[in-house]
Design an enzyme around this catalytic site. Structure first.
Site, PDB file in Angstrom:
ATOM      1  CG  HIS A   1      -9.658  45.754 -12.375  1.00  0.00           C
ATOM      2  ND1 HIS A   1      -9.274  45.998 -13.671  1.00  0.00           N
ATOM      3  CD2 HIS A   1     -10.684  44.886 -12.438  1.00  0.00           C
ATOM      4  CE1 HIS A   1     -10.026  45.271 -14.484  1.00  0.00           C
ATOM      5  NE2 HIS A   1     -10.891  44.595 -13.759  1.00  0.00           N
TER       6      HIS A   1
ATOM      7  CE  LYS B   1     -10.669  32.938 -17.380  1.00  0.00           C
ATOM      8  NZ  LYS B   1     -11.597  32.767 -16.290  1.00  0.00           N
TER       9      LYS B   1
ATOM     10  CD1 TRP C   1     -17.754  32.954 -16.682  1.00  0.00           C
ATOM     11  CD2 TRP C   1     -18.475  35.060 -16.691  1.00  0.00           C
ATOM     12  NE1 TRP C   1     -16.651  33.775 -16.806  1.00  0.00           N
ATOM     13  CE2 TRP C   1     -17.067  35.072 -16.821  1.00  0.00           C
ATOM     14  CE3 TRP C   1     -19.151  36.297 -16.669  1.00  0.00           C
ATOM     15  CZ2 TRP C   1     -16.339  36.247 -16.927  1.00  0.00           C
ATOM     16  CZ3 TRP C   1     -18.403  37.462 -16.772  1.00  0.00           C
ATOM     17  CH2 TRP C   1     -17.009  37.438 -16.902  1.00  0.00           C
TER      18      TRP C   1
ATOM     19  CB  CYS D   1     -11.843  42.488 -19.566  1.00  0.00           C
ATOM     20  SG  CYS D   1     -13.423  42.020 -18.899  1.00  0.00           S
TER      21      CYS D   1
ATOM     22  NE  ARG E   1     -21.968  33.960  -0.091  1.00  0.00           N
ATOM     23  CZ  ARG E   1     -22.306  35.183  -0.464  1.00  0.00           C
ATOM     24  NH1 ARG E   1     -21.462  35.909  -1.182  1.00  0.00           N
ATOM     25  NH2 ARG E   1     -23.469  35.691  -0.138  1.00  0.00           N
TER      26      ARG E   1
ATOM     27  NE  ARG F   1     -15.630  39.298  -6.350  1.00  0.00           N
ATOM     28  CZ  ARG F   1     -16.277  40.349  -6.827  1.00  0.00           C
ATOM     29  NH1 ARG F   1     -15.885  41.552  -6.534  1.00  0.00           N
ATOM     30  NH2 ARG F   1     -17.321  40.177  -7.608  1.00  0.00           N
TER      31      ARG F   1
HETATM   32  N1  GLN Z   1     -20.767  45.987 -19.946  1.00  0.00           N
HETATM   33  C1  GLN Z   1     -20.241  45.375 -18.780  1.00  0.00           C
HETATM   34  C2  GLN Z   1     -19.938  46.448 -17.756  1.00  0.00           C
HETATM   35  O1  GLN Z   1     -19.633  47.535 -18.146  1.00  0.00           O
HETATM   36  C3  GLN Z   1     -18.981  44.600 -19.082  1.00  0.00           C
HETATM   37  C4  GLN Z   1     -18.449  43.912 -17.859  1.00  0.00           C
HETATM   38  C5  GLN Z   1     -17.272  42.998 -18.108  1.00  0.00           C
HETATM   39  O2  GLN Z   1     -16.569  43.104 -19.046  1.00  0.00           O
HETATM   40  N2  GLN Z   1     -17.022  42.093 -17.237  1.00  0.00           N
HETATM   41  O3  GLN Z   1     -19.975  46.210 -16.559  1.00  0.00           O
HETATM   42 ZN    ZN Z   2     -14.545  44.043 -18.914  1.00  0.00          ZN
END
Ligand code: GLN
Ligand code: ZN
Length: 756
Positions: free
Chosen positions: A696, A114, A562, A645, A15, A516
């Site tokens: 974020h 994406k 994932w 999300c 990396r 990342r």
């Molecule tokens: N429960 C996870 C968190 O709160 C959910 C993370 C996610 O949606 N990527 O980190």
């Molecule tokens: Zn999330």
């Protein structure tokens, strides 16, 4: 037969690019030093490819952040707010990629999306009315020359004009049709420059051809290419597609006056059929994508050679290619020191895929292919039995009936029972699960991993953090509490480590976005739960408070999406196995007094087929029931939450409802709450917590701002169905912004609640 790849990973086996770029971001590396370290990496990568005997070596597949952004920058597609900053080219580029806050101004980053069906994210180019498209960059030319100076002839790669325009957002009045002429002039100038440099091949990536295409799309594509291909140059043009087949345009595409077409024979389920039905063009070379660019399993030479034989019935001019860029696989198996050779022999990362290409070339060109040593070695790998099936898991799955995929009683009845059971106020407040992973949390975990801490000491520390977290939430006044997820490094890796059937790597990073990387676990065999995973921490958290604590799990579809999946059984089967394991955890949590259980599925949308026509038949029809299997066994009064999300949901809302959770929370703050209208229109039954602020960003949302969001939601959603929560987990945030943000969230909810 010659060999080719579509692109090579750019991050560096250790990396290096990530670390150099992030150092530059922190002001610890000069621009010159950054450029130098990038050049060093490119040199290593080209040399590795050359040494492997690869015939078509790509260049310009390197990027500091994203290839589509590079192409946009090359053609001056830079919205005014970034050019107005008056920064250097590289700084302007990073401002588009990451946003900019400093002396020159304050601008947000471009949106990120994406990249097709991968976990890689690209930056969405934007064209406002001020954008004037023309060739301004020299990156592909410079990199071509750089390789040439090393004695390496390369094929420059750029995203083609059709895909570029399809993925670009037009933010003001201008439309595709208004800019296409300038864009084509810019591409033409670019092509001429490559031609005068003596470049022999250019690869134009047109993956957008694999979507469902309308007649209008097709006409647009041909308009573009007919105008681009009028001038005769020495430069040969390869139009490269990947991530699927091009059934809607194949027949016409093979008529186009280009030199080569790249097809994906792995994800492109109809590629072979198209070839059989329509043949190929005698004046073109077929770049046949037969080595998987996305997964990490060793290629089966016997099958591949048979496939190539079939392909060669229709055309003789074949180049053996990867199915997509190797960007999506890790570098090399060499650095995996802990993984046993018995496992490793089944895998091929990028470097090993180069070897596979050279093996295949050697085998095919030998006079007696099946006696070739490389062929025999490969046959042996596939002859041996790789895993012993887990009969217990398989027999459990065989016994499943429709009943197991249906939770009873129906939602409306459960909702009544649960309102009675929990007696929450209107607009109950909660969080998504994780709390800030502060340095002490990471240090504790690292020490335990290194063996410097006993398991008891490690767990006790986590329990102290849980106790702090519970007290904090009680003080803030949240209604449904969480334990904080301090024990988790990553929401998938953590569960993988607690389940049988997964393998883990040390250095197998792949880019998710920008600098990342993620390190997906490998699904090696049948999956089962060895022991309870989250019960101890959840039960502890519940034992120290009178309020309800949610148990927190990752769902089967996200765990599958994932990870690097198996190729010997369908996704559906692996995901059912995972679902079964998580179901056992759900029932265990319930039996131990946990009354609300959240099963996160942030990646549900990820494997949605790229063609809408395949959405249900190929994915949703099993993914949604698989999620239901996880929770269908709980009591009516146990409340099931889920969370999603990172993607758009508006077009799969009925499917989300069909997951039949009791409550769902999701990211909504960045999409300007457009989802609320879609929920209303669909008559969404599940209770919802659309995120009221963006986690974020380090910004603390004001009470007024959250109240405004809630009022907007209440215009379209019944008050009995609305929950109040942030839009995702808080683990990447600091306490200093998290605490005031949650305080404001609770105050806003109480305030609105009092007036209802
Ligand atoms: N429960 C996870 C968190 O709160 C959910 C993370 C996610 O949606 N990527 O980190
Ligand atoms: Zn999330």
């Amino acid at each position: 037969m010659k060999t080719s790849i579509i692109g090579y990973p750019r991050l560096g086996a250790q990396r290096e690019l990530k670390f150099a770029t992030e150092k530059y971001f922190r002001g610890k590396l000069t621009e010159g030093e950054l450029l130098q370290s990038a050049a060093n990496l490119r040199k290593i990568h080209w040399q590795t490819q050359k040494d492997s005997g690869l015939d078509f070596i790509p260049s310009n597949d390197f990027s500091f952040y994203d290839l589509l952004l590079d192409t946009a920058a090359l053609f001056n597609i830079i919205p005014q707010q970034y050019s107005d900053l008056g920064l250097s080219d590289l700084e302007t580029y990073f401002a588009m990629a990451r946003g900019y806050q400093g002396k020159a101004g304050d601008v947000k980053a471009l949106a990120m999306k994406k990249w097709f069906n991968t976990n890689y994210h690209y930056l969405v180019p934007e064209i406002d009315d001020n954008v004037e498209i023309k060739l301004v960059g020299t990156k592909p030319l410079d990199e071509y020359k750089e390789a040439k100076n090393l004695g390496i002839e390369t094929k420059p790669v750029v995203i083609g004009p059709y895909t570029l325009l399809k993925l670009t957002r037009f933010t003001e009045n201008k439309k595709s049709a208004d800019v296409v002429k300038d864009l084509l002039t810019a591409y033409q100038t670019f092509i001429d420059k490559l031609d005068s440099l003596g470049v022999s091949w250019i690869q134009l990536d047109e993956p957008a051809l694999i979507f469902d295409l309308t007649d209008e799309d097709k006409n647009f594509f041909f308009e573009i290419y007919k105008s681009l291909l009028t001038k005769k140059t020495n430069l040969k043009v390869l139009i490269q597609t990947y991530f699927g087949d091009i059934r809607d345009i194949y027949k016409e595409l093979i008529e186009l006056p280009i030199d080569a077409i790249g097809l994906d024979f792995l994800e492109g389920k109809k590629s072979l059929e198209l070839l059989q039905k329509y043949g190929f063009a005698s004046d073109k070379i077929l770049f046949a994508g037969v080595i998987n660019g996305k997964n990490i399993w060793k290629n089966n030479y016997k099958n591949t050679i048979e496939l190539l034989k079939e392909i060669s019935k229709y055309t003789e001019d074949i180049v053996i290619n990867t199915s997509c860029s190797l960007l999506h696989v890790p570098y090399t198996l060499k650095n995996e020191k802990h993984l046993d050779a018995e496992y490793k022999k089944h895998f091929a990362f990028a470097e090993e895929k180069l070897e596979e290409l050279s093996d295949l070339k050697a085998i095919i060109s030998s006079s007696d292919p099946i006696s070739h040593i490389k062929y025999k070695e490969n046959i042996d790998i596939f002859k041996s039995v790789r895993i012993t099936p887990n009969v217990d898991v398989q027999s459990k799955l065989k016994k499943l009936t429709d009943k197991d995929f249906t939770r009873l009683p129906v939602f409306a009845e459960r909702e009544k029972i649960q309102k009675e059971e929990f007696k929450f106020p209107l607009l109950p407040t909660t969080t998504i699960g994780s709390f800030p992973q502060t340095d002490d949390v990471r240090i504790n975990r690292a020490a335990f991993r290194k063996g410097e801490l006993t398991e008891t000491a490690y767990k006790n520390f986590n329990k102290e953090k849980i106790a702090e977290c519970i007290a904090l939430q009680e003080n803030i006044g949240l209604d449904v509490l969480v334990h904080g997820e301090f024990e988790r490094n990553d929401m998938v890796e953590y569960f993988g480590e607690c389940l049988d059937g997964f393998l883990f790597t040390e250095k197998a990073w792949v880019i998710s976005y920008g600098t990342r990387g993620v390190k997906p676990p490998i699904i090696w065999g049948d999956i089962s739960r060895l022991k309870p995973i989250t019960v101890e921490y959840s039960v502890y958290a519940q034992s120290i408070t009178k309020q309800t604590v949610k148990g927190m799990l990752t769902g089967p579809i996200t765990i599958l999406n994932w990870s690097f999946p198996r190729e010997d059984i369908p996704f559906k089967e692996s995901s059912l196995q995972i679902a079964f394991a998580i179901r056992e955890e759900v029932l265990d949590l319930e039996a131990n007094g946990i009354r609300i259980i959240q099963i996160d599925e942030p990646a549900l949308r990820e494997k949605l087929p790229l063609r809408k026509t395949d959405w249900h038949s190929e994915y949703l029809d099993w993914a949604v029931p698989t999620f239901r299997l996880v929770h269908s066994g709980v009591k009516p009064k146990t409340q099931i939450h889920t969370h999603m999300c990172y993607s758009e949901f508006n077009d799969i809302i009925p499917d989300i409802d069909a997951m039949d959770a009791d409550v769902i929370s999701f990211e909504a703050s960045r999409s300007d709450l457009t989802i609320i209208g879609a929920l209303q229109a669909a008559g969404f039954k599940t209770e919802v917590g659309p995120g009221v602020y963006d986690i974020h960003s380090p910004r603390v949302p004001s009470i007024t701002e959250i109240k405004t969001a809630l009022s907007k939601m209440l215009e379209k959603l019944p008050k009995e169905k609305l929950w109040v929560n942030p839009d995702c987990g808080l683990k990447t945030r600091d306490n200093k912004e998290t605490i005031p943000s949650l305080e404001n969230l609770v105050k806003a909810a109480k305030n609105i609640r009092d007036n209802l």
